[in-house]
Design a protein around this motif. Structure first.
Motif, mmCIF file in Angstrom:
data_model
loop_
_atom_site.group_PDB
_atom_site.id
_atom_site.type_symbol
_atom_site.label_atom_id
_atom_site.label_comp_id
_atom_site.label_asym_id
_atom_site.label_seq_id
_atom_site.Cartn_x
_atom_site.Cartn_y
_atom_site.Cartn_z
ATOM 1 N N CYS A 133 -12.765 13.231 -5.174
ATOM 2 C CA CYS A 133 -14.033 12.956 -5.852
ATOM 3 C C CYS A 133 -13.958 11.610 -6.573
ATOM 4 C CB CYS A 133 -14.344 14.077 -6.847
ATOM 5 S SG CYS A 133 -13.138 14.217 -8.172
ATOM 6 N N ALA A 134 -15.045 11.240 -7.203
ATOM 7 C CA ALA A 134 -15.098 9.961 -7.912
ATOM 8 C C ALA A 134 -14.090 9.911 -9.061
ATOM 9 C CB ALA A 134 -16.503 9.717 -8.442
ATOM 10 N N ASN A 135 -13.890 11.038 -9.740
ATOM 11 C CA ASN A 135 -12.925 11.075 -10.847
ATOM 12 C C ASN A 135 -11.507 10.850 -10.354
ATOM 13 O OD1 ASN A 135 -14.834 11.548 -12.851
ATOM 14 N ND2 ASN A 135 -14.736 13.768 -12.582
ATOM 15 N N CYS A 136 -11.184 11.411 -9.194
ATOM 16 C CA CYS A 136 -9.851 11.231 -8.621
ATOM 17 C C CYS A 136 -9.599 9.762 -8.296
ATOM 18 C CB CYS A 136 -9.682 12.054 -7.354
ATOM 19 S SG CYS A 136 -9.774 13.818 -7.604
ATOM 20 N N HIS A 137 -10.594 9.118 -7.708
ATOM 21 C CA HIS A 137 -10.441 7.709 -7.352
ATOM 22 C C HIS A 137 -10.364 6.842 -8.606
ATOM 23 C CE1 HIS A 137 -10.715 8.261 -3.070
ATOM 24 N NE2 HIS A 137 -11.796 9.018 -3.224
ATOM 25 N N ALA A 138 -11.103 7.197 -9.648
ATOM 26 C CA ALA A 138 -11.036 6.459 -10.907
ATOM 27 C C ALA A 138 -9.656 6.618 -11.546
ATOM 28 C CB ALA A 138 -12.122 6.943 -11.869
ATOM 29 N N LEU A 139 -9.094 7.816 -11.463
ATOM 30 C CA LEU A 139 -7.759 8.052 -12.004
ATOM 31 C C LEU A 139 -6.718 7.258 -11.231
ATOM 32 C CD1 LEU A 139 -5.831 9.559 -13.897
ATOM 33 C CD2 LEU A 139 -5.843 11.446 -12.262
ATOM 34 N N GLU A 140 -6.865 7.201 -9.921
ATOM 35 C CA GLU A 140 -5.938 6.421 -9.103
ATOM 36 C C GLU A 140 -6.010 4.937 -9.469
ATOM 37 O OE1 GLU A 140 -4.856 5.670 -4.387
ATOM 38 O OE2 GLU A 140 -6.612 6.881 -4.909
ATOM 39 N N ASP A 141 -7.215 4.413 -9.643
ATOM 40 C CA ASP A 141 -7.388 3.006 -10.031
ATOM 41 C C ASP A 141 -6.805 2.736 -11.418
ATOM 42 O OD1 ASP A 141 -8.654 2.546 -7.615
ATOM 43 O OD2 ASP A 141 -10.674 2.732 -8.468
ATOM 44 N N ALA A 142 -7.011 3.677 -12.343
ATOM 45 C CA ALA A 142 -6.479 3.521 -13.702
ATOM 46 C C ALA A 142 -4.952 3.551 -13.696
ATOM 47 C CB ALA A 142 -7.028 4.609 -14.615
ATOM 48 N N ALA A 143 -4.370 4.409 -12.868
ATOM 49 C CA ALA A 143 -2.912 4.484 -12.774
ATOM 50 C C ALA A 143 -2.346 3.187 -12.211
ATOM 51 C CB ALA A 143 -2.502 5.668 -11.911
ATOM 52 N N LYS A 144 -3.001 2.650 -11.184
ATOM 53 C CA LYS A 144 -2.548 1.378 -10.613
ATOM 54 C C LYS A 144 -2.646 0.252 -11.645
ATOM 55 C CE LYS A 144 -3.575 2.332 -5.775
ATOM 56 N NZ LYS A 144 -4.420 1.987 -4.619
ATOM 57 N N ALA A 145 -3.728 0.240 -12.419
ATOM 58 C CA ALA A 145 -3.899 -0.788 -13.443
ATOM 59 C C ALA A 145 -2.831 -0.662 -14.529
ATOM 60 C CB ALA A 145 -5.292 -0.689 -14.055
ATOM 61 N N ALA A 146 -2.543 0.562 -14.952
ATOM 62 C CA ALA A 146 -1.530 0.783 -15.995
ATOM 63 C C ALA A 146 -0.147 0.360 -15.506
ATOM 64 C CB ALA A 146 -1.517 2.249 -16.412
ATOM 65 N N LEU A 147 0.182 0.692 -14.256
ATOM 66 C CA LEU A 147 1.470 0.278 -13.703
ATOM 67 C C LEU A 147 1.552 -1.240 -13.600
ATOM 68 C CD1 LEU A 147 1.956 2.972 -10.923
ATOM 69 C CD2 LEU A 147 3.281 2.730 -13.018
ATOM 70 N N GLY A 148 0.431 -1.865 -13.246
ATOM 71 C CA GLY A 148 0.403 -3.321 -13.170
ATOM 72 C C GLY A 148 0.626 -3.967 -14.521
ATOM 73 N N GLU A 149 0.038 -3.402 -15.577
ATOM 74 C CA GLU A 149 0.224 -3.934 -16.929
ATOM 75 C C GLU A 149 1.661 -3.788 -17.406
ATOM 76 O OE1 GLU A 149 -2.532 -2.356 -19.762
ATOM 77 O OE2 GLU A 149 -4.272 -2.900 -18.540
ATOM 78 N N LEU A 150 2.319 -2.716 -16.949
ATOM 79 C CA LEU A 150 3.710 -2.490 -17.341
ATOM 80 C C LEU A 150 4.691 -3.280 -16.482
ATOM 81 C CD1 LEU A 150 3.586 1.371 -17.899
ATOM 82 C CD2 LEU A 150 3.778 -0.404 -19.651
ATOM 83 N N GLY A 151 4.175 -3.904 -15.428
ATOM 84 C CA GLY A 151 5.041 -4.683 -14.553
ATOM 85 C C GLY A 151 5.850 -3.836 -13.595
ATOM 86 N N LEU A 152 5.389 -2.639 -13.332
ATOM 87 C CA LEU A 152 6.071 -1.739 -12.404
ATOM 88 C C LEU A 152 5.407 -1.811 -11.035
ATOM 89 C CD1 LEU A 152 6.390 1.330 -14.788
ATOM 90 C CD2 LEU A 152 8.164 -0.301 -14.181
#
Length: 59
Positions: free
Chosen positions: A26-45
């Motif tokens: 669903c849309a929430n799942c895709h938003a969570l996936e995008d947020a996780a990718k963004a958070a990992l990017g900010e942490l440099g992982l």
């Protein structure tokens, strides 16, 4: 019957993802996936995020 020891893994691996989003797609799942990718990017992982949509595999 073994009472103690290692449990057998029931989870099917989809790859080498460190983070897995579990949901029906669903849309929430895709938003969570995008947020996780963004958070990992900010942490440099590495941005390895998997998305499991099969409810049988989730259970």
């Amino acid at each position: 019957m073994k009472l103690f020891g290692k449990k057998e893994s029931v989870q099917k691996e989809t790859g080498n993802e460190a983070v897995k989003v579990l949901g029906g797609g669903c849309a929430n799942c895709h938003a969570l996936e995008d947020a996780a990718k963004a958070a990992l990017g900010e942490l440099g992982l590495p941005q390895e995020v998997g998305h499991i949509t099969d409810f049988a595999q989730i259970a």
